[in-house]
Write an enzyme that holds these catalytic residues in place. Structure first.
Site, short mmCIF file in Angstrom:
data_model
loop_
_atom_site.label_atom_id
_atom_site.label_comp_id
_atom_site.label_asym_id
_atom_site.label_seq_id
_atom_site.Cartn_x
_atom_site.Cartn_y
_atom_site.Cartn_z
N ASN A 14 0.82 -1.13 0.03
CA ASN A 14 0.03 0.05 0.05
C ASN A 14 1.11 1.26 -0.13
OD1 ASN A 14 -1.76 1.99 0.49
ND2 ASN A 14 -2.57 1.33 2.38
N ARG A 80 -2.75 -2.25 -3.37
CA ARG A 80 -3.86 -1.42 -3.08
C ARG A 80 -3.93 -0.05 -3.88
NH1 ARG A 80 -5.51 2.89 1.34
NH2 ARG A 80 -7.66 2.76 0.94
N HIS A 168 -12.80 2.67 0.20
CA HIS A 168 -12.74 1.65 1.20
C HIS A 168 -13.45 0.42 0.87
CE1 HIS A 168 -12.56 5.26 4.35
NE2 HIS A 168 -11.34 4.84 3.99
N ARG A 229 -10.45 15.30 7.19
CA ARG A 229 -11.38 15.72 6.29
C ARG A 229 -12.78 16.08 6.45
NH1 ARG A 229 -10.52 10.38 2.93
NH2 ARG A 229 -8.51 9.97 3.71
N GLY A 320 -14.14 2.34 14.79
CA GLY A 320 -15.31 1.39 14.89
C GLY A 320 -14.98 0.48 15.92
N GLU A 372 -7.81 -5.35 5.42
CA GLU A 372 -7.89 -5.10 3.95
C GLU A 372 -6.69 -5.82 3.31
OE1 GLU A 372 -8.36 -0.79 5.48
OE2 GLU A 372 -9.11 -0.54 3.21
P1 ADP Z 1 -6.45 3.92 8.99
O1 ADP Z 1 -7.44 4.33 8.30
O2 ADP Z 1 -5.31 4.55 8.67
O3 ADP Z 1 -6.46 2.36 8.62
P2 ADP Z 1 -7.14 3.01 11.46
O4 ADP Z 1 -8.32 2.10 10.83
O5 ADP Z 1 -6.26 2.33 12.07
O6 ADP Z 1 -6.83 3.93 10.39
O7 ADP Z 1 -7.90 4.27 12.43
C1 ADP Z 1 -7.25 4.92 13.13
C2 ADP Z 1 -8.18 5.71 14.10
O8 ADP Z 1 -8.72 4.76 15.09
C3 ADP Z 1 -7.42 6.93 14.73
O9 ADP Z 1 -8.32 7.96 14.73
C4 ADP Z 1 -7.26 6.22 16.17
O10 ADP Z 1 -7.10 7.26 17.13
C5 ADP Z 1 -8.57 5.52 16.18
N1 ADP Z 1 -8.31 4.46 17.47
C6 ADP Z 1 -7.44 3.46 17.30
N2 ADP Z 1 -7.67 2.80 18.74
C7 ADP Z 1 -8.59 3.42 19.47
C8 ADP Z 1 -9.27 3.34 20.63
N3 ADP Z 1 -8.90 2.57 21.47
N4 ADP Z 1 -10.05 4.32 20.87
C9 ADP Z 1 -10.41 5.32 20.09
N5 ADP Z 1 -10.02 5.45 19.08
C10 ADP Z 1 -9.09 4.44 18.70
#
Ligand code: ADP
Length: 385
Positions: A14, A80, A168, A229, A320, A372
């Site tokens: 990626n 990707r 996504h 964003r 999520g 992914e």
């Molecule tokens: P990407 O989109 O780059 O793949 P991720 O799916 O890893 O990123 O998501 C990153 C986001 O998830 C960041 O905003 C991070 O702060 C949030 N995040 C990761 N762990 C937690 C947590 N325990 N509680 C709240 N937010 C979290």
């Protein structure tokens, strides 16, 4: 040791403009033999001059992790690619013509496709195996016309390939199937609302495994509030900022892509930090959290209407999967729509796919980890055999 094809990993790449994420995956079992990220590519003071140097750095790191690519022959490389434009609705083996077409699509994804092209070029020089492009837009090529069409003149839209593409998609598709597996229910029977909440955020409505709506559009800027964003704004904002604030189009583009969203509202873009600030009583952080959740509810409601009701609401990606407060806030007040979260189940920490709604709920609420890299590895392996 000779290994059968099944034992040979797929290298998933990626490539971003200054980073290269990599993972060596065994597609059948899903086992990850190694993975990591090479950062600061091409930045001043960095040892990594370009993407070719990044691949050499990756090879060295893999060796340090006990994986020598000379001893572990690759089955293929899966790349990707963010934008597949109007033509790529499925993964494709990369040849010179395909690479040219991905390059031409850079106009639609100037922040993403150029880096993918450079990464693919470097990887093709390094590894003499099939290379496959897996597109973030592909899953959404099935959007029905009323969902994919912007209400702008049709000749202009046709000339410039203007439509809602969605992004996504690899994640939404993977999570749709993983949710069906979790519920022990055929994909074809399910109406799903999926919320992918990471650094970028998007929602989808999936009916019987087919995407029928999604929140991102021509670019990944549309829809939900994200780390940096804005998501949806009045399209009139562009002209207003140009006239009133004297901003150029590039400045507005940068503002909405890189300086807005949770960052623009609160000063931080990492959601963990945002939640800590909310808990500490920071009012800007509170507003950012509330705007983020409000927009999510807006889309959940819209997709219940699009699907005529849902069987399952799914949370995935960093926020999520890990933020119980976001999941609780999204579900709050939606009992009449059949959406309820059990607070004890919601608070449980787990990396497994799980249900967080009470038994017998009208709409199942689930947390389902996305993957992914595994999805790209499997689609790559399926294509090259
Ligand atoms: P990407 O989109 O780059 O793949 P991720 O799916 O890893 O990123 O998501 C990153 C986001 O998830 C960041 O905003 C991070 O702060 C949030 N995040 C990761 N762990 C937690 C947590 N325990 N509680 C709240 N937010 C979290």
């Amino acid at each position: 040791m000779t290994e059968s094809t099944d034992g040979r990993p797929v290298l998933v790449l990626n490539a971003g403009s200054s980073s290269l994420k990599y993972q060596l995956v065994l597609p059948e079992s899903g086992a990850v033999r190694a993975g990591g990220v090479v950062e600061r590519i091409g930045e001043s003071g960095s040892d990594v001059a370009d993407h070719s140097a990044a691949l050499s750095a990756m090879t060295e790191r893999l060796r340090a992790d006990g994986v020598d690519l000379d001893d572990v022959p690759l089955r293929a490389v899966g790349h990707r690619v963010v934008h597949g434009g109007p033509e790529f609705s499925a993964p494709v083996v990369i040849d010179d013509g395909v690479l040219d077409r991905i390059r031409q699509l850079s106009a639609l994804a100037p922040l993403h496709n150029p880096a993918a092209v450079i990464g693919i070029e470097a990887a093709r020089r390094h590894y003499d195996v099939p290379h496959v492009a897996v597109f973030d837009t592909a899953f959404f090529s099935s959007l029905p016309a009323p969902a994919s069409t912007y209400a702008v003149p049709r000749d202009l839209a046709a000339k410039h390939s203007i439509r809602r593409y969605g992004f996504h998609g690899t994640s939404h598709q993977f999570v749709a199937q993983a949710t069906a597996d979790l519920l022990g229910c055929p994909l074809g029977d399910l109406r799903q609302v999926i919320l992918h909440l990471g650094n970028g955020c998007s929602a989808s409505a999936v009916h019987g495994g087919r995407a029928v709506e999604t929140s991102m559009g021509l670019t990944p800027l549309q829809g939900l509030v994200m780390g940096t964003r804005s998501g949806d704004v009045d399209p009139g904002l562009h002209a207003y900022l140009a006239r009133e604030a004297g901003m150029t189009l590039d400045e507005i583009d940068t503002l909405l892509n890189k300086k807005s969203g949770v960052l623009g509202l609160s000063g931080v873009n990492d959601f963990r930090e945002l939640v800590q600030r909310v808990d500490a009583g920071d009012e800007d952080a509170r507003l950012a959290f509330d705007v983020f959740v409000h927009r999510l509810k807006h889309y959940v409601g819209a997709y219940l209407a699009i699907l005529g009701g849902a069987d399952v609401l799914v949370f995935t990606a960093g926020i999520g999967q890990h933020s119980a407060p976001v999941r609780a806030a999204v579900a709050e007040g939606l009992a009449e729509l059949g959406i309820v979260v059990d607070s004890a189940l919601n608070e449980e920490r787990s990396n497994e796919a799980r249900v967080i709604s009470p038994d017998g709920s009208h709409v199942v609420v689930a947390v389902v980890p996305t993957n992914e890299e595994l999805a790209i590895a499997r689609q790559t392996a399926d294509l090259v055999g």
